[in-house]
Design a protein around this motif. Structure first.
Motif, PDB file in Angstrom:
ATOM      1  N   GLY A 259       0.715  -1.215  -0.214  1.00  0.00           N
ATOM      2  CA  GLY A 259       0.053  -0.221   0.135  1.00  0.00           C
ATOM      3  C   GLY A 259       0.857   1.402   0.035  1.00  0.00           C
ATOM      4  N   ILE A 260       0.405   2.365  -0.247  1.00  0.00           N
ATOM      5  CA  ILE A 260       1.269   3.610  -0.206  1.00  0.00           C
ATOM      6  C   ILE A 260       1.512   3.852   1.108  1.00  0.00           C
ATOM      7  CG2 ILE A 260       0.137   4.593  -2.258  1.00  0.00           C
ATOM      8  CD1 ILE A 260      -1.161   6.580  -0.359  1.00  0.00           C
ATOM      9  N   PRO A 261       2.541   4.556   1.693  1.00  0.00           N
ATOM     10  CA  PRO A 261       2.725   4.965   3.046  1.00  0.00           C
ATOM     11  C   PRO A 261       1.724   5.763   3.554  1.00  0.00           C
ATOM     12  CG  PRO A 261       4.717   5.578   1.380  1.00  0.00           C
ATOM     13  CD  PRO A 261       3.694   5.154   0.490  1.00  0.00           C
ATOM     14  N   ARG A 264      -2.913   5.890   7.715  1.00  0.00           N
ATOM     15  CA  ARG A 264      -4.397   5.662   7.919  1.00  0.00           C
ATOM     16  C   ARG A 264      -4.916   4.356   7.614  1.00  0.00           C
ATOM     17  NH1 ARG A 264      -6.171  11.069   5.208  1.00  0.00           N
ATOM     18  NH2 ARG A 264      -4.792  10.257   3.432  1.00  0.00           N
ATOM     19  N   ILE A 265      -4.081   3.480   6.694  1.00  0.00           N
ATOM     20  CA  ILE A 265      -4.511   2.342   6.372  1.00  0.00           C
ATOM     21  C   ILE A 265      -4.529   1.270   7.463  1.00  0.00           C
ATOM     22  CG2 ILE A 265      -4.202   0.490   4.618  1.00  0.00           C
ATOM     23  CD1 ILE A 265      -3.155   2.575   2.625  1.00  0.00           C
ATOM     24  N   SER A 282      -4.841   6.884  -1.069  1.00  0.00           N
ATOM     25  CA  SER A 282      -4.902   6.482  -2.294  1.00  0.00           C
ATOM     26  C   SER A 282      -4.261   5.276  -2.677  1.00  0.00           C
ATOM     27  CB  SER A 282      -4.212   7.774  -3.218  1.00  0.00           C
ATOM     28  OG  SER A 282      -2.995   7.909  -2.867  1.00  0.00           O
ATOM     29  N   SER A 283      -4.449   4.877  -4.008  1.00  0.00           N
ATOM     30  CA  SER A 283      -3.939   3.297  -4.683  1.00  0.00           C
ATOM     31  C   SER A 283      -2.374   3.710  -4.863  1.00  0.00           C
ATOM     32  CB  SER A 283      -4.933   3.226  -5.832  1.00  0.00           C
ATOM     33  OG  SER A 283      -6.103   3.047  -5.521  1.00  0.00           O
TER      34      SER A 283
END
Ligand code: NAD
Ligand code: MG
Length: 382
Positions: A259-261, A264-265, A282-283
């Protein structure tokens, strides 16, 4: 709708957690911080928690006067933060306090039987088996928030049984000083150390990333959370911080989470687990990313990783001692009182403390914590 308590709500993780909470319309039960009464007042007015606390007594009385018109109960000191942690009209308590100050609140939440979303890795490293055993006896789940541990946790969901786990692959960004020699690190400043290539975080963890002590803490954190030995954890430098960690099973299959750094993920996954919802992050654009790079960590230059591995292998309260020594040395470096390379040298002094006790109480942990801090300060002439 879930009810969430956030300890350390004014910090980097705390603010991003509130972002997630706002997006999903969750109810906030409790909020705590150290001194920032202005930020906490704004949060109280917006999220209307049942209770809130500031660890610093003076700041807490200022806050109390400012929010007298609200129905939020204002508490103060370590006990006040712990009372917020154990406020049991909640589904999950996120501990995003920085440092050993998070240990008593971690214990309070666990003792109250509240599911713990753990960003405060220091409380698990310093508290060791006391935290683990208390969580087990109270049937409390500890859900990881640290991006690497969230990735490992998510990857392990691919196998119904962890018995087939061969190893954990713990990724590290390498921080701002990747590729530098000890000679080149002699003159680096706090400003240099705070320039993390991929993540925007609080000052303490950013310096820990520069020394790689952070990866050492995470190695110990992984051993506790996933019941593995340090030899089963391979640390690999991955400069892009896209692959957040992986697990390899006995059949050779490697499962990773990418995933992007964006913290919040993993924060959101800890709060919504076992469900997944849309996230503000974002993706990955794989074509734009083009490649991912991997390197062996340079443990001769970045000795802090060895220090943590050694401390965990020695057992007892050695992890508590090196964690405390690091908190002091990290602070002295941020105050420009010691050089970057002195951080590791000072942390090693913690090995001179007698820490072999294998069963321990909270008081034993706090005694070793104080002793290691005093040892570092004495050697540093502070
Ligand atoms: P931060 O410095 O930005 O925030 C720390 C929070 O803790 C603040 O709300 C502060 O008021 C509170 N606090 C500080 N001292 C306290 C005390 N004595 N008593 C009570 N509260 C106190 O730190 P951060 O970057 O948000 O990190 C928080 C924790 O999460 C750390 O353990 C860190 O290792 C971990 N973590 C952070 C990130 C990140 O991206 N920032 C990523 C992974 C893990
Ligand atoms: Mg991490």
């Amino acid at each position: 709708m879930k009810k969430i308590s956030i300890l350390g709500s004014t910090g980097s993780i705390g603010l991003q957690a509130l972002d997630v909470v706002s997006k999903h319309g969750y109810t906030v039960t409790a909020l705590t911080a150290n001194t920032d009464y202005i930020k906490l007042e704004n949060q109280i007015r917006r999220y209307k928690p049942v209770c809130a606390a500031l660890a610093d007594e003076k700041s807490a009385s200022e806050l109390k006067a400012r929010v007298a018109d609200t129905s939020t109960k204002i508490l103060s000191g370590v006990d006040g933060v712990c009372e917020c942690a154990s406020e049991n009209n909640t589904d999950i308590c996120l501990n995003a306090i920085v440092g050993m100050a998070g240990l008593r609140p971690t214990m309070s939440a666990i003792n109250a039987g509240i599911t713990l979303a753990l960003a405060n890795k220091e409380s698990l490293v310093a508290g060791g088996n006391l935290v683990k055993d208390t969580a087990k006896s109270n049937h409390v789940s500890i859900l990881p928030v640290d991006s690497e541990h969230s990735a490992i946790f998510q990857s392990l969901l691919a196998s119904p049984s962890n018995r087939a786990l061969r190893k954990i692959i713990l990724t590290a960004s390498g921080g701002p000083f990747f590729g530098k020699s000890r000679d080149e690190l002699k003159g680096v400043t706090i400003e240099d150390a705070l320039k993390h290539p991929n993540w925007s975080m609080g000052a303490k963890i950013t310096v820990d990333s520069a020394t790689m002590f952070n990866k050492g803490l995470e190695l110990i954190e992984a051993c506790h959370l996933f019941d593995v030995a340090p030899a089963q954890v391979e640390v690999i430098v991955h400069r892009e911080s896209i692959l957040h960690s992986a697990v390899e099973f006995d059949d050779g299959a490697v499962i990773a989470q990418l995933g992007i750094p964006d913290m919040r993920i993993p924060i959101q996954f800890a709060l919504t687990y076992p469900e997944r919802f849309e996230s503000p992050a974002s993706s990955i654009d794989f074509a734009k990313l083009a490649k991912m790079t991997f390197y062996e960590p340079d443990c001769d230059t970045f000795d802090c990783l060895n220090i943590c591995r050694e401390a965990f292998e020695k057992g007892g309260l050695y992890p508590t001692a090196v964690n405390a020594a690091n908190e002091e040395a990290n602070l002295l470096f941020r105050q420009s009182k010691i050089s970057f390379l002195e951080i590791g040298e000072l942390i090693r002094s913690a090995f001179s403390i007698e820490c072999a006790k294998m069963t321990y109480t909270l008081e034993d942990i706090e005694y070793i914590d104080r002793t290691a801090r005093e040892t570092v300060r004495t050697i540093a002439g502070q």
